[in-house]
Motif scaffolding. Sequence first.
Motif, short mmCIF file in Angstrom:
data_model
loop_
_atom_site.label_atom_id
_atom_site.label_comp_id
_atom_site.label_asym_id
_atom_site.label_seq_id
_atom_site.Cartn_x
_atom_site.Cartn_y
_atom_site.Cartn_z
N LYS A 1 46.38 48.01 29.13
CA LYS A 1 45.25 48.56 28.36
C LYS A 1 45.81 49.03 27.03
CE LYS A 1 43.09 50.50 32.52
NZ LYS A 1 42.74 51.75 33.20
N PRO A 2 45.05 49.04 25.92
CA PRO A 2 43.66 48.56 25.85
C PRO A 2 43.55 47.05 26.14
CG PRO A 2 44.53 49.02 23.66
CD PRO A 2 45.55 49.52 24.64
N LEU A 3 42.45 46.71 26.79
CA LEU A 3 42.28 45.33 27.26
C LEU A 3 42.02 44.36 26.11
CD1 LEU A 3 39.93 46.15 30.26
CD2 LEU A 3 42.37 45.58 30.38
N ASN A 4 42.70 43.26 26.14
CA ASN A 4 42.46 42.17 25.20
C ASN A 4 41.66 41.10 25.96
OD1 ASN A 4 43.03 39.44 24.25
ND2 ASN A 4 44.31 40.44 22.70
N ALA A 5 40.39 40.95 25.62
CA ALA A 5 39.47 40.13 26.41
C ALA A 5 39.97 38.69 26.67
CB ALA A 5 38.08 40.12 25.79
N PRO A 6 40.37 37.94 25.62
CA PRO A 6 40.83 36.56 25.88
C PRO A 6 42.04 36.52 26.80
CG PRO A 6 40.44 36.90 23.54
CD PRO A 6 40.35 38.26 24.18
N LEU A 7 42.95 37.49 26.64
CA LEU A 7 44.15 37.53 27.48
C LEU A 7 43.78 37.81 28.94
CD1 LEU A 7 47.30 37.40 27.24
CD2 LEU A 7 47.24 39.90 27.25
N VAL A 8 42.87 38.78 29.14
CA VAL A 8 42.43 39.12 30.51
C VAL A 8 41.81 37.89 31.15
CG1 VAL A 8 40.78 40.46 31.87
CG2 VAL A 8 42.08 41.57 30.04
N ARG A 9 40.93 37.22 30.39
CA ARG A 9 40.25 36.03 30.94
C ARG A 9 41.26 34.94 31.31
NH1 ARG A 9 35.55 37.32 27.77
NH2 ARG A 9 36.45 36.37 25.93
N ALA A 10 42.25 34.72 30.42
CA ALA A 10 43.25 33.68 30.68
C ALA A 10 44.05 33.99 31.94
CB ALA A 10 44.19 33.55 29.48
N ARG A 11 44.41 35.25 32.11
CA ARG A 11 45.23 35.61 33.28
C ARG A 11 44.41 35.53 34.56
NH1 ARG A 11 49.81 39.60 31.03
NH2 ARG A 11 50.91 37.81 30.15
N VAL A 12 43.17 35.99 34.48
CA VAL A 12 42.28 35.94 35.66
C VAL A 12 42.05 34.48 36.07
CG1 VAL A 12 39.89 36.31 36.41
CG2 VAL A 12 41.17 38.16 35.34
N LYS A 13 41.80 33.65 35.07
CA LYS A 13 41.55 32.23 35.33
C LYS A 13 42.75 31.60 36.03
CE LYS A 13 40.13 28.06 32.88
NZ LYS A 13 39.96 27.45 31.55
N THR A 14 43.95 31.88 35.53
CA THR A 14 45.17 31.33 36.13
C THR A 14 45.31 31.77 37.58
OG1 THR A 14 46.29 31.35 34.02
CG2 THR A 14 47.69 31.24 35.96
N GLN A 15 45.12 33.05 37.84
CA GLN A 15 45.30 33.55 39.22
C GLN A 15 44.25 32.98 40.17
OE1 GLN A 15 47.91 34.78 40.44
NE2 GLN A 15 48.81 34.92 38.41
N LEU A 16 43.02 32.80 39.68
CA LEU A 16 41.98 32.22 40.54
C LEU A 16 42.34 30.78 40.90
CD1 LEU A 16 38.68 33.61 38.96
CD2 LEU A 16 39.69 34.23 41.17
N LEU A 17 42.92 30.08 39.93
CA LEU A 17 43.33 28.69 40.17
C LEU A 17 44.46 28.63 41.21
CD1 LEU A 17 42.79 25.78 39.23
CD2 LEU A 17 44.67 26.06 37.59
N VAL A 18 45.43 29.52 41.04
CA VAL A 18 46.56 29.59 41.99
C VAL A 18 46.03 29.89 43.40
CG1 VAL A 18 48.60 30.93 42.66
CG2 VAL A 18 48.29 30.23 40.27
N LYS A 19 45.09 30.83 43.47
CA LYS A 19 44.53 31.20 44.77
C LYS A 19 43.81 30.01 45.44
CE LYS A 19 43.05 34.14 47.98
NZ LYS A 19 41.95 33.48 48.60
N LYS A 20 43.07 29.27 44.60
CA LYS A 20 42.34 28.12 45.13
C LYS A 20 43.31 27.08 45.69
CE LYS A 20 38.75 25.04 43.51
NZ LYS A 20 38.17 24.43 42.31
N GLN A 21 44.40 26.85 44.97
CA GLN A 21 45.40 25.88 45.43
C GLN A 21 46.10 26.37 46.70
OE1 GLN A 21 47.62 25.70 41.81
NE2 GLN A 21 46.55 23.88 41.05
#
Length: 299
Positions: free
Chosen positions: A101-121
């Motif tokens: 924090k403070p949160l950087n929106a694009p960075l948060v989205r990129a990291r969340v997206k990556t982890q969701l993809l890893v979880k799916k795999q």
Amino acid sequence: MILIIDDNPKSIKALSLIIRDFGQVIFATSGQSGIAMTMKTKPDLILLDVEMPGMNGYEVCRQLKADAATRNCSVIIVTSHSSVDHEVAALEAGAADFITKPLNAPLVRARVKTQLLVKKQADELHRQVEQDGLTGIYNRRYFDQQYAQEWRRHQRQRSPLGLALIDVDFFKAYNDHYGHQQGDECLRQVAKGLHSALRRPGETVARYGGEEFAVILPYTELGEAQKIGLWLCESIRDLQLPHAQSEVAAHVSISVGLASCVPDGRSLPTSLLSDADDALYKAKANGRNRAVVSDRVID
Ligand SMILES: [Mg+2]
């Protein structure tokens, strides 16, 4: 589903807005309630605040990773401290990633997206490890694991555990006559038929070997096992798959051996398996296309 655990409602709101495109977002405002919610909902990803009164984020993460029921949920640690030490602490606690924090929106989205993809795999891999490639039902590996687990559970609860072993009648002759592709299709249909015959939660049907299937029947005494044996035979008969080489029916049929016991300190999981196997042998010796429970023959 993404779970946000943060003691500050404003932080929850800000994070929710940033990640709302990734699916349903739920939240908890303390470590304790966050762990309880993880148990209940098994989210794909957890965004976990470090600075919380009571249990801090590192401790929450350690507890989630120590419990087999919650271990598979990915955790991203969120903190206002941006030092290497904090980052190391997060990873050592079992977190997959780290956001400051403070949160950087694009960075948060990129990291969340990556982890969701890893979880799916990871979920997909997990599924493949447990699944029989040909029929889509559980494989032998999963059966062995689940059977051992059910054995211990029924032993603790002193409850009867039932087991069915199933063999497709004259399957070699079927393969020789119709070809292997049609043989594979037959096994897929049989797997589906067996699956549809089961009605209670916890009943697990697995491919046990070539043309052999096995079903775990929780809380099942011999009388109930007898009924289930009949249903299994009926479900395959109802498929009406032609079998020109069968000596016992015009269609594909199965032989079923069933057994049940209350596991105690003296009995072994293998003894119930061999009881079911003996019953299956009798079902075949008595003319196939039938279910046999211990010494009783059902047509
Ligand atoms: Mg906080």
